[in-house]
Design a protein around this motif. Structure first.
Motif, PDB file in Angstrom:
ATOM      1  N   ASN A   1       0.864  -1.181   0.000  1.00 19.66           N
ATOM      2  CA  ASN A   1       0.000   0.000   0.000  1.00 19.66           C
ATOM      3  C   ASN A   1       0.897   1.226   0.000  1.00 19.66           C
ATOM      4  O   ASN A   1       1.348   1.702   1.046  1.00 19.66           O
TER       5      ASN A   1
ATOM      6  N   ASN B   1      -8.012   0.175   2.070  1.00 25.13           N
ATOM      7  CA  ASN B   1      -8.154   0.284   0.608  1.00 25.13           C
ATOM      8  C   ASN B   1      -8.560   1.715   0.237  1.00 25.13           C
ATOM      9  O   ASN B   1      -9.729   2.011  -0.014  1.00 25.13           O
ATOM     10  N   CYS B   2      -7.574   2.601   0.209  1.00 22.74           N
ATOM     11  CA  CYS B   2      -7.804   4.047   0.046  1.00 22.74           C
ATOM     12  C   CYS B   2      -8.711   4.399  -1.132  1.00 22.74           C
ATOM     13  O   CYS B   2      -9.567   5.277  -1.038  1.00 22.74           O
TER      14      CYS B   2
ATOM     15  N   ALA C   1      -9.674  21.054   4.686  1.00 21.95           N
ATOM     16  CA  ALA C   1      -9.321  20.168   5.801  1.00 21.95           C
ATOM     17  C   ALA C   1     -10.541  19.487   6.378  1.00 21.95           C
ATOM     18  O   ALA C   1     -11.661  20.003   6.319  1.00 21.95           O
TER      19      ALA C   1
ATOM     20  N   CYS D   1     -12.631   4.997  -1.420  1.00 24.61           N
ATOM     21  CA  CYS D   1     -13.297   6.274  -1.142  1.00 24.61           C
ATOM     22  C   CYS D   1     -12.613   7.461  -1.818  1.00 24.61           C
ATOM     23  O   CYS D   1     -13.265   8.452  -2.112  1.00 24.61           O
TER      24      CYS D   1
HETATM   25  C1  HEC Z   1     -14.220   4.229   3.877  1.00 21.53           C
HETATM   26  C2  HEC Z   1     -13.805   5.383   3.104  1.00 21.53           C
HETATM   27  C3  HEC Z   1     -12.358   5.814   3.192  1.00 21.53           C
HETATM   28  C4  HEC Z   1     -11.213   5.050   3.046  1.00 21.53           C
HETATM   29  C5  HEC Z   1     -11.111   3.551   2.748  1.00 21.53           C
HETATM   30  C6  HEC Z   1     -10.107   5.965   3.192  1.00 21.53           C
HETATM   31  N1  HEC Z   1     -10.567   7.232   3.402  1.00 21.53           N
HETATM   32 FE1  HEC Z   1      -9.431   8.906   3.618  1.00 21.53          FE
HETATM   33  N2  HEC Z   1     -11.102   9.979   4.059  1.00 21.53           N
HETATM   34  C7  HEC Z   1     -12.390   9.527   3.981  1.00 21.53           C
HETATM   35  C8  HEC Z   1     -13.294  10.576   4.399  1.00 21.53           C
HETATM   36  C9  HEC Z   1     -14.830  10.485   4.442  1.00 21.53           C
HETATM   37  C10 HEC Z   1     -12.493  11.695   4.738  1.00 21.53           C
HETATM   38  C11 HEC Z   1     -12.961  13.061   5.271  1.00 21.53           C
HETATM   39  C12 HEC Z   1     -13.531  12.935   6.678  1.00 21.53           C
HETATM   40  C13 HEC Z   1     -12.562  12.342   7.658  1.00 21.53           C
HETATM   41  O1  HEC Z   1     -11.574  13.004   8.037  1.00 21.53           O
HETATM   42  O2  HEC Z   1     -12.766  11.195   8.039  1.00 21.53           O
HETATM   43  C14 HEC Z   1     -11.121  11.288   4.493  1.00 21.53           C
HETATM   44  C15 HEC Z   1     -10.025  12.116   4.686  1.00 21.53           C
HETATM   45  C16 HEC Z   1      -8.739  11.817   4.225  1.00 21.53           C
HETATM   46  C17 HEC Z   1      -7.631  12.759   4.162  1.00 21.53           C
HETATM   47  C18 HEC Z   1      -7.687  14.236   4.569  1.00 21.53           C
HETATM   48  C19 HEC Z   1      -7.367  14.413   6.035  1.00 21.53           C
HETATM   49  C20 HEC Z   1      -7.540  15.826   6.545  1.00 21.53           C
HETATM   50  O3  HEC Z   1      -7.109  16.041   7.704  1.00 21.53           O
HETATM   51  O4  HEC Z   1      -8.083  16.686   5.898  1.00 21.53           O
HETATM   52  C21 HEC Z   1      -6.556  12.083   3.648  1.00 21.53           C
HETATM   53  C22 HEC Z   1      -5.183  12.630   3.381  1.00 21.53           C
HETATM   54  C23 HEC Z   1      -6.991  10.720   3.406  1.00 21.53           C
HETATM   55  N3  HEC Z   1      -8.304  10.581   3.779  1.00 21.53           N
HETATM   56  C24 HEC Z   1      -6.198   9.734   2.847  1.00 21.53           C
HETATM   57  C25 HEC Z   1      -6.527   8.388   2.814  1.00 21.53           C
HETATM   58  C26 HEC Z   1      -5.623   7.310   2.470  1.00 21.53           C
HETATM   59  C27 HEC Z   1      -4.174   7.483   2.051  1.00 21.53           C
HETATM   60  C28 HEC Z   1      -6.328   6.138   2.627  1.00 21.53           C
HETATM   61  C29 HEC Z   1      -5.788   4.718   2.529  1.00 21.53           C
HETATM   62  C30 HEC Z   1      -4.740   4.364   3.467  1.00 21.53           C
HETATM   63  C31 HEC Z   1      -7.698   6.480   2.973  1.00 21.53           C
HETATM   64  N4  HEC Z   1      -7.772   7.846   3.114  1.00 21.53           N
HETATM   65  C32 HEC Z   1      -8.771   5.577   3.121  1.00 21.53           C
HETATM   66  C33 HEC Z   1     -12.782   8.268   3.585  1.00 21.53           C
HETATM   67  C34 HEC Z   1     -11.935   7.192   3.416  1.00 21.53           C
END
Ligand code: HEC
Ligand code: HEC
Length: 221
Positions: free
Chosen positions: A100, A172-173, A203, A176
């Motif tokens: 990953n 699994n980034c 943010a 979403c």
């Molecule tokens: C199930 C859905 C989901 C998955 C899977 C997911 N994310 Fe997210 N991610 C979100 C959502 C919804 C937000 C915004 C709300 C929050 O902070 O949770 C977010 C926010 C973020 C942010 C912004 C953080 C900030 O402080 O503003 C980053 C960077 C990010 N994700 C990277 C990743 C990475 C890299 C992965 C894999 C390792 C990942 N995400 C997996 C749903 C997901």
């Protein structure tokens, strides 16, 4: 000569009659279906999709080729929307259990030095109750036998910190987070986000206890 003209007149009359009949006769079922909406007008591309000629070529997905770290960012669609991936992800997919690459730059301990947004606290939170089947074959959540798998009271939801370990459901980034195609849209998007936080466009506001607001959970972080 006379005979010929008689035949001609006869044929002409017959033709007239035929046309007349054609007009008066009930149209066949095919004729009754007068298309008021053409098939071409149904799609976003107003072209003949069956012919697949040059004008029917779809918009190419035109993803950012900016390398990670070039400072390219995309405004969030709405408050706490999963941000779109602003950089090239060529060669980073598919994400497997052993590989990953996203985490190599976005884990909080390395993100700052990479200039990347660190994974937010929600990605280090387990929202799922410990689920198993007890000796009597009943489904249990957090040790409590339950009748239905969904519960309106949500008292089977537990919110636990996973510490510095990425929550499995966030591994699994690209489930979403997706790259954004830079092409002009055939249909314009008029949605105007109403951010509840002043930095909502850049943010996430989901942090600490905010995740649990309004939820009667079993285990706090
Ligand atoms: C199930 C859905 C989901 C998955 C899977 C997911 N994310 Fe997210 N991610 C979100 C959502 C919804 C937000 C915004 C709300 C929050 O902070 O949770 C977010 C926010 C973020 C942010 C912004 C953080 C900030 O402080 O503003 C980053 C960077 C990010 N994700 C990277 C990743 C990475 C890299 C992965 C894999 C390792 C990942 N995400 C997996 C749903 C997901
Ligand atoms: C080589 C380091 C690196 C890798 C690998 C990487 N990223 Fe990034 N990512 C960055 C940096 C740096 C930024 C900030 C924008 C920029 O400078 O490109 C960023 C920005 C983002 C953002 C936008 C965050 C925001 O605040 O809007 C998301 C979402 C994201 N990356 C997801 C991913 C996903 C998903 C993967 C894996 C497919 C991934 N990244 C792999 C370095 C990386």
């Amino acid at each position: 000569m006379k005979l010929l003209s008689k035949v001609t007149v006869g044929l002409f009359t017959a033709a007239l009659l035929f046309v007349g009949c054609g007009n008066d006769a009930k149209p066949t079922s095919q004729e009754t279906v007068k298309p008021t909406i053409s098939e071409e007008s149904l799609g976003l591309r107003k072209t003949n999709l069956y012919a697949e000629e040059a004008e029917t070529i779809g918009h190419q997905a035109n993803y950012s080729t900016a390398v990670a770290g070039s400072g390219n960012m995309i405004k969030r669609a709405f408050q706490d929307a999963p941000p779109m991936i602003p950089h090239d992800i060529e060669g980073m997919l598919i994400i497997t259990i052993n590989d990953n690459q996203c985490t190599t730059c976005h884990m909080p301990e390395v993100a700052e030095s990479m200039g990347a947004t660190p994974l937010p606290s929600s990605h280090f939170t387990d929202f799922r109750p410990a689920t198993s089947v007890n000796n009597e074959g009943r489904l249990t959540k957090n040790g409590k036998a339950i009748v239905n798998t969904t519960n309106v009271n949500m008292d089977d939801i537990s919110i636990k910190s996973t510490g510095s370990h990425l929550a499995g459901s966030r591994f699994n980034c690209t489930l979403c987070h997706a790259p954004q195609s830079g092409d002009d849209l055939a249909v314009q998007n008029n949605f105007e986000p109403d951010f509840t936080n002043k930095d909502g466009a850049s943010a996430s506001s989901w942090s600490g206890t905010k995740l649990m607001e309004g939820l009667d959970t079993i285990n706090g972080i």
